[in-house]
Scaffold this motif. Sequence first.
Motif, PDB file in Angstrom:
ATOM      1  N   LEU A  26     -40.094 -42.434   7.718  1.00 15.05           N
ATOM      2  CA  LEU A  26     -40.144 -43.398   6.627  1.00 15.05           C
ATOM      3  C   LEU A  26     -39.384 -42.913   5.397  1.00 15.05           C
ATOM      4  O   LEU A  26     -38.617 -43.659   4.781  1.00 15.05           O
ATOM      5  CB  LEU A  26     -41.603 -43.682   6.256  1.00 15.05           C
ATOM      6  CG  LEU A  26     -41.828 -44.676   5.119  1.00 15.05           C
ATOM      7  CD1 LEU A  26     -41.384 -46.069   5.544  1.00 15.05           C
ATOM      8  CD2 LEU A  26     -43.285 -44.689   4.702  1.00 15.05           C
ATOM      9  N   VAL A  27     -39.587 -41.646   5.028  1.00 11.35           N
ATOM     10  CA  VAL A  27     -38.962 -41.143   3.798  1.00 11.35           C
ATOM     11  C   VAL A  27     -37.460 -40.936   3.961  1.00 11.35           C
ATOM     12  O   VAL A  27     -36.753 -40.684   2.973  1.00 11.35           O
ATOM     13  CB  VAL A  27     -39.622 -39.823   3.334  1.00 11.35           C
ATOM     14  CG1 VAL A  27     -41.095 -40.036   3.035  1.00 11.35           C
ATOM     15  CG2 VAL A  27     -39.431 -38.710   4.365  1.00 11.35           C
ATOM     16  N   ALA A  28     -36.955 -41.057   5.179  1.00 10.46           N
ATOM     17  CA  ALA A  28     -35.515 -40.908   5.390  1.00 10.46           C
ATOM     18  C   ALA A  28     -34.739 -42.113   4.883  1.00 10.46           C
ATOM     19  O   ALA A  28     -33.527 -42.044   4.690  1.00 10.46           O
ATOM     20  CB  ALA A  28     -35.218 -40.686   6.876  1.00 10.46           C
ATOM     21  N   ASN A  29     -35.435 -43.230   4.658  1.00  7.94           N
ATOM     22  CA  ASN A  29     -34.773 -44.460   4.215  1.00  7.94           C
ATOM     23  C   ASN A  29     -35.346 -44.927   2.881  1.00  7.94           C
ATOM     24  O   ASN A  29     -36.525 -44.705   2.583  1.00  7.94           O
ATOM     25  CB  ASN A  29     -34.955 -45.563   5.268  1.00  7.94           C
ATOM     26  CG  ASN A  29     -34.396 -45.170   6.620  1.00  7.94           C
ATOM     27  OD1 ASN A  29     -33.220 -44.869   6.750  1.00  7.94           O
ATOM     28  ND2 ASN A  29     -35.263 -45.158   7.636  1.00  7.94           N
ATOM     29  N   ASP A  30     -34.508 -45.576   2.083  1.00  6.52           N
ATOM     30  CA  ASP A  30     -34.964 -46.123   0.805  1.00  6.52           C
ATOM     31  C   ASP A  30     -35.959 -47.255   1.030  1.00  6.52           C
ATOM     32  O   ASP A  30     -35.854 -47.966   2.036  1.00  6.52           O
ATOM     33  CB  ASP A  30     -33.767 -46.636  -0.001  1.00  6.52           C
ATOM     34  CG  ASP A  30     -32.906 -45.497  -0.520  1.00  6.52           C
ATOM     35  OD1 ASP A  30     -33.442 -44.382  -0.673  1.00  6.52           O
ATOM     36  OD2 ASP A  30     -31.703 -45.721  -0.768  1.00  6.52           O
ATOM     37  N   PRO A  31     -36.947 -47.427   0.152  1.00  7.31           N
ATOM     38  CA  PRO A  31     -37.143 -46.719  -1.118  1.00  7.31           C
ATOM     39  C   PRO A  31     -37.913 -45.409  -1.004  1.00  7.31           C
ATOM     40  O   PRO A  31     -38.296 -44.828  -2.007  1.00  7.31           O
ATOM     41  CB  PRO A  31     -37.946 -47.733  -1.937  1.00  7.31           C
ATOM     42  CG  PRO A  31     -38.799 -48.422  -0.910  1.00  7.31           C
ATOM     43  CD  PRO A  31     -37.927 -48.527   0.310  1.00  7.31           C
ATOM     44  N   GLY A  32     -38.163 -44.938   0.221  1.00  4.35           N
ATOM     45  CA  GLY A  32     -38.849 -43.671   0.405  1.00  4.35           C
ATOM     46  C   GLY A  32     -40.344 -43.800   0.582  1.00  4.35           C
ATOM     47  O   GLY A  32     -41.047 -42.797   0.712  1.00  4.35           O
ATOM     48  N   PHE A  33     -40.864 -45.025   0.581  1.00  2.00           N
ATOM     49  CA  PHE A  33     -42.279 -45.258   0.857  1.00  2.00           C
ATOM     50  C   PHE A  33     -42.425 -46.609   1.529  1.00  2.00           C
ATOM     51  O   PHE A  33     -41.467 -47.384   1.616  1.00  2.00           O
ATOM     52  CB  PHE A  33     -43.133 -45.166  -0.418  1.00  2.00           C
ATOM     53  CG  PHE A  33     -42.837 -46.243  -1.441  1.00  2.00           C
ATOM     54  CD1 PHE A  33     -43.538 -47.441  -1.442  1.00  2.00           C
ATOM     55  CD2 PHE A  33     -41.862 -46.056  -2.418  1.00  2.00           C
ATOM     56  CE1 PHE A  33     -43.269 -48.431  -2.384  1.00  2.00           C
ATOM     57  CE2 PHE A  33     -41.591 -47.030  -3.362  1.00  2.00           C
ATOM     58  CZ  PHE A  33     -42.290 -48.228  -3.346  1.00  2.00           C
ATOM     59  N   ASP A  34     -43.634 -46.886   2.009  1.00  2.00           N
ATOM     60  CA  ASP A  34     -43.896 -48.106   2.769  1.00  2.00           C
ATOM     61  C   ASP A  34     -44.403 -49.200   1.835  1.00  2.00           C
ATOM     62  O   ASP A  34     -45.497 -49.089   1.279  1.00  2.00           O
ATOM     63  CB  ASP A  34     -44.916 -47.814   3.866  1.00  2.00           C
ATOM     64  CG  ASP A  34     -45.139 -49.005   4.784  1.00  2.00           C
ATOM     65  OD1 ASP A  34     -44.433 -50.022   4.628  1.00  2.00           O
ATOM     66  OD2 ASP A  34     -46.016 -48.911   5.659  1.00  2.00           O
ATOM     67  N   GLU A  35     -43.612 -50.254   1.669  1.00  2.02           N
ATOM     68  CA  GLU A  35     -44.012 -51.359   0.783  1.00  2.02           C
ATOM     69  C   GLU A  35     -45.297 -52.032   1.287  1.00  2.02           C
ATOM     70  O   GLU A  35     -46.110 -52.502   0.493  1.00  2.02           O
ATOM     71  CB  GLU A  35     -42.883 -52.392   0.703  1.00  2.02           C
ATOM     72  CG  GLU A  35     -41.562 -51.857   0.175  1.00  2.02           C
ATOM     73  CD  GLU A  35     -41.440 -51.945  -1.340  1.00  2.02           C
ATOM     74  OE1 GLU A  35     -42.444 -52.275  -1.981  1.00  2.02           O
ATOM     75  OE2 GLU A  35     -40.346 -51.684  -1.858  1.00  2.02           O
ATOM     76  N   LYS A  36     -45.503 -52.039   2.605  1.00  6.94           N
ATOM     77  CA  LYS A  36     -46.720 -52.650   3.147  1.00  6.94           C
ATOM     78  C   LYS A  36     -47.950 -51.816   2.784  1.00  6.94           C
ATOM     79  O   LYS A  36     -48.999 -52.367   2.440  1.00  6.94           O
ATOM     80  CB  LYS A  36     -46.608 -52.800   4.662  1.00  6.94           C
ATOM     81  CG  LYS A  36     -45.563 -53.812   5.114  1.00  6.94           C
ATOM     82  CD  LYS A  36     -45.529 -53.937   6.629  1.00  6.94           C
ATOM     83  CE  LYS A  36     -44.498 -54.966   7.064  1.00  6.94           C
ATOM     84  NZ  LYS A  36     -44.429 -55.089   8.549  1.00  6.94           N
ATOM     85  N   THR A  37     -47.822 -50.501   2.866  1.00  4.24           N
ATOM     86  CA  THR A  37     -48.941 -49.644   2.461  1.00  4.24           C
ATOM     87  C   THR A  37     -49.216 -49.795   0.982  1.00  4.24           C
ATOM     88  O   THR A  37     -50.376 -49.797   0.548  1.00  4.24           O
ATOM     89  CB  THR A  37     -48.633 -48.174   2.806  1.00  4.24           C
ATOM     90  OG1 THR A  37     -48.438 -48.051   4.215  1.00  4.24           O
ATOM     91  CG2 THR A  37     -49.764 -47.261   2.366  1.00  4.24           C
ATOM     92  N   TRP A  38     -48.166 -49.944   0.186  1.00  7.92           N
ATOM     93  CA  TRP A  38     -48.333 -50.172  -1.256  1.00  7.92           C
ATOM     94  C   TRP A  38     -49.134 -51.450  -1.496  1.00  7.92           C
ATOM     95  O   TRP A  38     -50.044 -51.484  -2.342  1.00  7.92           O
ATOM     96  CB  TRP A  38     -46.971 -50.255  -1.924  1.00  7.92           C
ATOM     97  CG  TRP A  38     -47.005 -50.357  -3.424  1.00  7.92           C
ATOM     98  CD1 TRP A  38     -46.782 -51.470  -4.174  1.00  7.92           C
ATOM     99  CD2 TRP A  38     -47.282 -49.305  -4.349  1.00  7.92           C
ATOM    100  NE1 TRP A  38     -46.904 -51.177  -5.509  1.00  7.92           N
ATOM    101  CE2 TRP A  38     -47.200 -49.856  -5.647  1.00  7.92           C
ATOM    102  CE3 TRP A  38     -47.579 -47.954  -4.204  1.00  7.92           C
ATOM    103  CZ2 TRP A  38     -47.417 -49.098  -6.796  1.00  7.92           C
ATOM    104  CZ3 TRP A  38     -47.792 -47.195  -5.349  1.00  7.92           C
ATOM    105  CH2 TRP A  38     -47.711 -47.769  -6.623  1.00  7.92           C
TER     106      TRP A  38
END
Length: 384
Positions: free
Chosen positions: A33-45
């Motif tokens: 996941l952190v290999a791609n932007d934005p570096g976090f999971d928008e769904k988890t957010w």
Amino acid sequence: MDFNFDSEQNDLREAVRGLLERAYGDSEVRRKLVANDPGFDEKTWSRLAEMGLLGLPFAEEHGGMGAGPVEVAIVAEEMGRVIAPEPFIEAVVLAGGLIAAVGTDEQKGELLGALAEGTTIPAFAHAETGTRWVPTASAVTATQAGDGWTLSGTKEPVPNGARADVLVVSAALAGDGGTGLFLVQGDASGLTRTGYRTHDGGRAANVRFESTPAVALGAGGDQTAAIERALAEARIAYSHESIGAMDTALRTTAEYLKTRKQFGVTLNRFQALTFRAADMYVSLELARSTALWASMVQDAGGDVVSAADRARLQTSRAGRHIGKEAIQLHGGIGVTAEYKVGHYTSRLTAIDHLLGDGDWAADRLAAGVAAHETVDPLGAPYTG
């Protein structure tokens, strides 16, 4: 002093742990996941928002939950336990904390409500090249333009600065006006953001302002004291994130010592290795108690800046100790990109250099030693 959580706090911890374990229980998921932007999971957010965690410390009238520093500490520790990449401390504790502390009622209602809902991510643009963790600004200047302001200069690094929807920016005021706080929208003219990946898999950005329109946060004027307090509260929260990361690093190492064999026996049969693991445990528990104490000082309205320095010093020393030992006790596998111990050590190192490292905290604490009374260790009053 009671360091035990009550039933509601335990329920909060279990709920957050369950959510984050489902998201990042497999370290390979985080690594990809952190290999791609934005570096976090928008769904988890979004799920964090649904649980009310993104509005946890804010007043209910502004869309928050009205919780305190201890509840924030619980969430931060659980984030650290799986080194979740979501910018909880950066957005909620630091940027959101500044908005809650000095913003107008209108600004609080609009920005904190959107943050709590997960639709707006703020970031605090404060660090400047050539400075070391000060609460003032100099490289970015604010100029009044009619009823508004314009900003010029550069901030770097700005954690999650490229993804942020709104920036809370510190800037030097004209003359001897001190440091003010301003709001800049992510699509403002004259704003250039260059994002990049940090060594721990996070994101930061170089943010440049060229006569960029801005709005004063709150009543305006010098906000140095508010910045100092917000940075201290973020240091305490980062200490708790470090506790969670250290706890996992220690548990992973202990399990490895119980299963990895050398010369026909498991590694935990070697007394020297067991002693080293025990020392890691002592470091963790000292850091845990200091961080919890700092959160309780914050909750009681005490000297949060001094408490944050003490927590930062203890967790910095513990993080370096536990991170290094976790890698060394794992041997060669500890430094591979596919194994999680190295990622935990990288995150602990990144936290140590965010907002002030352990040596910096020790210097600040040492500078205030003369203000304390001298006590004779044998109990007699000092008369020298």
